[in-house]
Scaffold this motif. Sequence first.
Motif, PDB file in Angstrom:
ATOM      1  N   ILE A 152      -5.077   1.197  23.865  1.00  0.00           N
ATOM      2  CA  ILE A 152      -4.374  -0.036  23.517  1.00  0.00           C
ATOM      3  C   ILE A 152      -4.334  -0.181  22.000  1.00  0.00           C
ATOM      4  CG2 ILE A 152      -4.194  -2.503  23.946  1.00  0.00           C
ATOM      5  CD1 ILE A 152      -4.335  -0.817  26.524  1.00  0.00           C
ATOM      6  N   GLY A 153      -3.134  -0.193  21.442  1.00  0.00           N
ATOM      7  CA  GLY A 153      -2.952  -0.395  20.007  1.00  0.00           C
ATOM      8  C   GLY A 153      -2.869  -1.871  19.680  1.00  0.00           C
ATOM      9  N   CYS A 154      -3.638  -2.315  18.688  1.00  0.00           N
ATOM     10  CA  CYS A 154      -3.737  -3.732  18.350  1.00  0.00           C
ATOM     11  C   CYS A 154      -3.333  -3.940  16.890  1.00  0.00           C
ATOM     12  CB  CYS A 154      -5.172  -4.228  18.563  1.00  0.00           C
ATOM     13  SG  CYS A 154      -5.869  -3.786  20.177  1.00  0.00           S
ATOM     14  N   SER A 155      -2.404  -4.852  16.661  1.00  0.00           N
ATOM     15  CA  SER A 155      -1.907  -5.091  15.307  1.00  0.00           C
ATOM     16  C   SER A 155      -1.826  -6.582  15.025  1.00  0.00           C
ATOM     17  CB  SER A 155      -0.504  -4.496  15.136  1.00  0.00           C
ATOM     18  OG  SER A 155      -0.504  -3.105  15.361  1.00  0.00           O
ATOM     19  N   PRO A 156      -2.032  -6.973  13.755  1.00  0.00           N
ATOM     20  CA  PRO A 156      -1.800  -8.375  13.396  1.00  0.00           C
ATOM     21  C   PRO A 156      -0.311  -8.686  13.440  1.00  0.00           C
ATOM     22  CG  PRO A 156      -2.297  -7.075  11.438  1.00  0.00           C
ATOM     23  CD  PRO A 156      -2.484  -6.164  12.612  1.00  0.00           C
ATOM     24  N   GLU A 157       0.033  -9.873  13.888  1.00  0.00           N
ATOM     25  CA  GLU A 157       1.449 -10.263  13.932  1.00  0.00           C
ATOM     26  C   GLU A 157       2.108 -10.166  12.564  1.00  0.00           C
ATOM     27  OE1 GLU A 157       1.783 -13.453  17.626  1.00  0.00           O
ATOM     28  OE2 GLU A 157       1.746 -14.198  15.562  1.00  0.00           O
ATOM     29  N   LYS A 158       1.321 -10.364  11.514  1.00  0.00           N
ATOM     30  CA  LYS A 158       1.892 -10.395  10.163  1.00  0.00           C
ATOM     31  C   LYS A 158       2.072  -9.014   9.536  1.00  0.00           C
ATOM     32  CE  LYS A 158       0.757 -15.072   8.686  1.00  0.00           C
ATOM     33  NZ  LYS A 158       0.222 -15.888   7.574  1.00  0.00           N
ATOM     34  N   SER A 159       1.594  -7.978  10.207  1.00  0.00           N
ATOM     35  CA  SER A 159       1.789  -6.627   9.679  1.00  0.00           C
ATOM     36  C   SER A 159       1.687  -5.653  10.848  1.00  0.00           C
ATOM     37  CB  SER A 159       0.751  -6.295   8.608  1.00  0.00           C
ATOM     38  OG  SER A 159       1.019  -5.035   8.030  1.00  0.00           O
ATOM     39  N   LYS A 160       2.831  -5.312  11.419  1.00  0.00           N
ATOM     40  CA  LYS A 160       2.868  -4.559  12.677  1.00  0.00           C
ATOM     41  C   LYS A 160       3.863  -3.403  12.608  1.00  0.00           C
ATOM     42  CE  LYS A 160       6.152  -7.779  14.916  1.00  0.00           C
ATOM     43  NZ  LYS A 160       6.754  -8.217  13.663  1.00  0.00           N
ATOM     44  N   VAL A 161       3.826  -2.660  11.527  1.00  0.00           N
ATOM     45  CA  VAL A 161       4.855  -1.644  11.285  1.00  0.00           C
ATOM     46  C   VAL A 161       4.854  -0.559  12.352  1.00  0.00           C
ATOM     47  CG1 VAL A 161       5.739   0.047   9.653  1.00  0.00           C
ATOM     48  CG2 VAL A 161       4.795  -2.098   8.810  1.00  0.00           C
ATOM     49  N   PHE A 177       3.164  -9.262   5.712  1.00  0.00           N
ATOM     50  CA  PHE A 177       2.742 -10.487   5.047  1.00  0.00           C
ATOM     51  C   PHE A 177       1.216 -10.507   4.946  1.00  0.00           C
ATOM     52  CE2 PHE A 177       6.753 -11.228   7.196  1.00  0.00           C
ATOM     53  CZ  PHE A 177       7.525 -11.769   6.174  1.00  0.00           C
ATOM     54  N   ASP A 178       0.700 -11.392   4.107  1.00  0.00           N
ATOM     55  CA  ASP A 178      -0.740 -11.481   3.924  1.00  0.00           C
ATOM     56  C   ASP A 178      -1.428 -11.724   5.260  1.00  0.00           C
ATOM     57  OD1 ASP A 178      -0.546 -11.095   1.223  1.00  0.00           O
ATOM     58  OD2 ASP A 178      -0.663 -13.220   0.694  1.00  0.00           O
ATOM     59  N   THR A 179      -2.498 -10.975   5.494  1.00  0.00           N
ATOM     60  CA  THR A 179      -3.233 -11.070   6.745  1.00  0.00           C
ATOM     61  C   THR A 179      -4.718 -10.863   6.493  1.00  0.00           C
ATOM     62  OG1 THR A 179      -3.618 -10.002   8.894  1.00  0.00           O
ATOM     63  CG2 THR A 179      -2.651  -8.640   7.181  1.00  0.00           C
ATOM     64  N   LEU A 180      -5.531 -11.455   7.334  1.00  0.00           N
ATOM     65  CA  LEU A 180      -6.981 -11.208   7.271  1.00  0.00           C
ATOM     66  C   LEU A 180      -7.293  -9.730   7.461  1.00  0.00           C
ATOM     67  CD1 LEU A 180      -8.180 -14.215   9.462  1.00  0.00           C
ATOM     68  CD2 LEU A 180      -8.698 -13.891   7.036  1.00  0.00           C
ATOM     69  N   SER A 181      -6.412  -9.033   8.143  1.00  0.00           N
ATOM     70  CA  SER A 181      -6.600  -7.609   8.408  1.00  0.00           C
ATOM     71  C   SER A 181      -5.999  -6.762   7.290  1.00  0.00           C
ATOM     72  CB  SER A 181      -5.970  -7.242   9.757  1.00  0.00           C
ATOM     73  OG  SER A 181      -6.157  -5.875  10.042  1.00  0.00           O
ATOM     74  N   CYS A 232       0.819  -1.215   0.000  1.00  0.00           N
ATOM     75  CA  CYS A 232       0.000   0.000   0.000  1.00  0.00           C
ATOM     76  C   CYS A 232       0.854   1.267   0.000  1.00  0.00           C
ATOM     77  CB  CYS A 232      -0.954  -0.002   1.187  1.00  0.00           C
ATOM     78  SG  CYS A 232      -0.143  -0.050   2.798  1.00  0.00           S
ATOM     79  N   VAL A 233       2.048   1.219   0.615  1.00  0.00           N
ATOM     80  CA  VAL A 233       2.882   2.417   0.628  1.00  0.00           C
ATOM     81  C   VAL A 233       3.408   2.726  -0.774  1.00  0.00           C
ATOM     82  CG1 VAL A 233       5.157   1.415   1.136  1.00  0.00           C
ATOM     83  CG2 VAL A 233       4.549   3.658   2.058  1.00  0.00           C
ATOM     84  N   ASP A 234       3.589   1.705  -1.640  1.00  0.00           N
ATOM     85  CA  ASP A 234       3.977   1.947  -3.031  1.00  0.00           C
ATOM     86  C   ASP A 234       2.892   2.759  -3.736  1.00  0.00           C
ATOM     87  OD1 ASP A 234       6.271   0.381  -2.685  1.00  0.00           O
ATOM     88  OD2 ASP A 234       5.218  -1.455  -3.268  1.00  0.00           O
ATOM     89  N   ALA A 235       1.636   2.360  -3.512  1.00  0.00           N
ATOM     90  CA  ALA A 235       0.522   3.082  -4.117  1.00  0.00           C
ATOM     91  C   ALA A 235       0.435   4.505  -3.571  1.00  0.00           C
ATOM     92  CB  ALA A 235      -0.791   2.331  -3.865  1.00  0.00           C
ATOM     93  N   GLU A 236       0.691   4.658  -2.264  1.00  0.00           N
ATOM     94  CA  GLU A 236       0.652   5.992  -1.658  1.00  0.00           C
ATOM     95  C   GLU A 236       1.712   6.912  -2.266  1.00  0.00           C
ATOM     96  OE1 GLU A 236       0.951   5.647   2.602  1.00  0.00           O
ATOM     97  OE2 GLU A 236      -0.511   4.009   2.620  1.00  0.00           O
ATOM     98  N   LEU A 237       2.920   6.405  -2.402  1.00  0.00           N
ATOM     99  CA  LEU A 237       4.010   7.228  -2.936  1.00  0.00           C
ATOM    100  C   LEU A 237       3.750   7.614  -4.386  1.00  0.00           C
ATOM    101  CD1 LEU A 237       7.061   5.361  -1.353  1.00  0.00           C
ATOM    102  CD2 LEU A 237       6.117   7.582  -0.679  1.00  0.00           C
ATOM    103  N   GLU A 238       3.224   6.669  -5.176  1.00  0.00           N
ATOM    104  CA  GLU A 238       2.930   6.969  -6.573  1.00  0.00           C
ATOM    105  C   GLU A 238       1.770   7.953  -6.688  1.00  0.00           C
ATOM    106  OE1 GLU A 238       3.202   6.845 -10.779  1.00  0.00           O
ATOM    107  OE2 GLU A 238       4.584   6.436  -9.120  1.00  0.00           O
ATOM    108  N   ALA A 239       0.777   7.796  -5.840  1.00  0.00           N
ATOM    109  CA  ALA A 239      -0.360   8.729  -5.851  1.00  0.00           C
ATOM    110  C   ALA A 239       0.101  10.140  -5.493  1.00  0.00           C
ATOM    111  CB  ALA A 239      -1.428   8.254  -4.864  1.00  0.00           C
ATOM    112  N   ARG A 240       0.950  10.255  -4.472  1.00  0.00           N
ATOM    113  CA  ARG A 240       1.455  11.572  -4.072  1.00  0.00           C
ATOM    114  C   ARG A 240       2.318  12.179  -5.182  1.00  0.00           C
ATOM    115  NH1 ARG A 240       1.874  14.253   0.724  1.00  0.00           N
ATOM    116  NH2 ARG A 240       1.363  12.479   2.055  1.00  0.00           N
TER     117      ARG A 240
END
Length: 331
Positions: free
Chosen positions: A209-218, A234-238, A134-142
């Motif tokens: 309380i901040g909650c993040s999926p283990e597979k995407s926790k930047v 990585f791919d996540t349900l979230s 998603c950050v690739d899309a953000e940078l290109e959009a900007r």
Amino acid sequence: MEASVSLDLPTRILQARQRIEPYVRRTHLEYSPGLSKLADGCEVYIKLESEQITGSFKARGAFNKMLMLAERGPEFKEKGVITASSGNHGLGCLAACKRTGIPLTVYCQKHVDAGKRNSLEEQGATVVLYGEDCVDAELEARRTANLSGVEYISPYNDYDIIAGQGTISVEILEQLPEVDAILVSVGGGGLIGGIARYAKQVKPSIKIIGCSPEKSKVMHASVIAKKLIYEESFDTLSDGTAGSIEENSVTFEICRDYVDEWMLVTEEQIGKAVVFMAQTHHKIVEGSAGVSLGAYMFNAARFKGQKVAIVSCGSNISVRSLQDLLNKYVK
């Protein structure tokens, strides 16, 4: 982060609340007997942003931003605006753009959920697929917006967007003034940033309380590192919280300074939380909502004796994904 903007953010959240009130829902804060009984003396309430217009809290920030742009002049109705989104922010912007008459172009990563992409296109947005994250899309959009002189609307790295999301905090504190803790799913940090900044101003004792999926926790990893870092997702349900974060995002310092605790959630816990909502509350929620719900469900003892609000942030899950989860976890 500009100190003056940070200090002024609670005021901007209250202004956003007045601005967007005619266009978005004041969502219900629903008591959950099933979640409450998981810990002694605990009362748990679910803030049903999954029943917000467009099926996500993102409508709040989008309406705040688009209404502010419309007030600035008619040029936006001619040029339009550009945003980047994994789906929910784009749908929120589209609803706001329709109200204000502003054309919308949405940049999405190539593997964006097909259902969300179809919804965007069917409702009139121009969709551009770019990059693997998603950050690739953000940078290109900007980049495209800067080259063409069109306004770029970040899904989280924008104080007006954050102020819109923060209106959820205003409602929670009105609906449950005695709340002790609020659990929020975290992606780019716009949602938890707005909620935390306002809640801490009004009730400093509250725990965010901040909650993040283990597979995407930047953001989680960045706060630990004390700076924004790149960490592979990585791919996540979230999918609504997945991916990297734009460099120098204003959300980092808000999350660092106002979020009290961080929890990581497994894919199984996310899936079981989604199924819990379908079985017990008869509500459809997406994986990103399952993150905050799952964080509580599998750490309930941590909240013994407290009044807890959990933000159910969205409902835009595909039928196939929901069916797979029901088949997997319903016995």
